[in-house]
Design an enzyme around this catalytic site. Structure first.
Site, short mmCIF file in Angstrom:
data_model
loop_
_atom_site.label_atom_id
_atom_site.label_comp_id
_atom_site.label_asym_id
_atom_site.label_seq_id
_atom_site.Cartn_x
_atom_site.Cartn_y
_atom_site.Cartn_z
N TYR A 53 0.81 -1.21 0.00
CA TYR A 53 0.00 0.00 0.00
C TYR A 53 0.85 1.27 0.00
O TYR A 53 0.39 2.33 -0.42
CB TYR A 53 -1.01 0.00 1.15
N LYS A 98 -13.36 16.84 -0.58
CA LYS A 98 -12.84 18.20 -0.74
C LYS A 98 -13.28 19.00 0.49
O LYS A 98 -14.26 19.74 0.43
CB LYS A 98 -13.37 18.81 -2.03
N1 LIG Z 1 -20.48 17.36 -8.60
C1 LIG Z 1 -19.63 18.41 -8.38
N2 LIG Z 1 -20.11 19.61 -8.02
C2 LIG Z 1 -19.24 20.64 -7.78
C3 LIG Z 1 -17.84 20.46 -7.90
C4 LIG Z 1 -17.34 19.15 -8.29
O1 LIG Z 1 -16.14 18.93 -8.42
N3 LIG Z 1 -18.28 18.17 -8.52
N4 LIG Z 1 -16.99 21.50 -7.65
C5 LIG Z 1 -17.45 22.68 -7.24
C6 LIG Z 1 -16.53 23.78 -6.81
O2 LIG Z 1 -15.23 23.61 -7.39
C7 LIG Z 1 -16.47 23.79 -5.27
O3 LIG Z 1 -15.85 22.62 -4.86
C8 LIG Z 1 -15.69 24.97 -4.72
O4 LIG Z 1 -16.52 26.07 -4.66
C9 LIG Z 1 -18.90 22.97 -7.08
N5 LIG Z 1 -19.73 21.83 -7.42
#
Ligand SMILES: Nc1nc2c(c(=O)[nH]1)N=C([C@H](O)[C@@H](O)CO)CN2
Length: 119
Positions: A53, A98
């Site tokens: 891993y 995130k």
């Molecule tokens: N399904 C998703 N929706 C959103 C994403 C993503 O990567 N996938 N990213 C954003 C923006 O980058 C957010 O993370 C930062 O404001 C919004 N919606």
């Protein structure tokens, strides 16, 4: 079938759909689960008989650190493909978190599961 897992691998990268996100680096947290049969390694106690891993973590960290995806979906798909292509696992589950992307939410992201037999 057993599972080798790796949780909360934190990587700084460029990720996001807004212009300001293209100019900074943000931390994502990656969780991996990979199919494995650990019996041979448990019998031999030898790292050569299992999925190391550490090698997976090093490879994923380098890949994500060098990436600049707009969506967490794209990042997750590419990580899954890399692991299936480069490591002999039958399936992989990838979760890309995130943290802090949504005010008031602890984390947000996507989780996918892919296998060698997917078309
Ligand atoms: N399904 C998703 N929706 C959103 C994403 C993503 O990567 N996938 N990213 C954003 C923006 O980058 C957010 O993370 C930062 O404001 C919004 N919606």
């Amino acid at each position: 079938m057993d599972t080798i897992f790796l949780s909360d691998l934190r990587v700084d990268t460029v990720v996001g759909i807004w212009d300001w996100e293209r100019k900074i680096r943000q931390t994502v947290s990656i969780d991996l689960e990979m199919g494995a049969d650990i019996r041979a390694a448990a019998a031999s106690d030898c790292i050569d008989d299992t999925l190391n891993y550490k090698l997976v973590a090093k490879r994923v960290k380098a890949f994500v650190s060098d990436s600049s995806f707009q969506l967490v979906e794209t990042m997750a798909e590419k990580i899954a493909g890399l692991i299936l292509d480069e490591f002999a696992v039958p399936w992989v589950q990838v979760r890309v978190n995130k943290p802090g992307a949504i005010r008031g939410a602890r984390d947000v992201g996507v989780q996918i599961r892919r296998s060698q037999t997917d078309d």
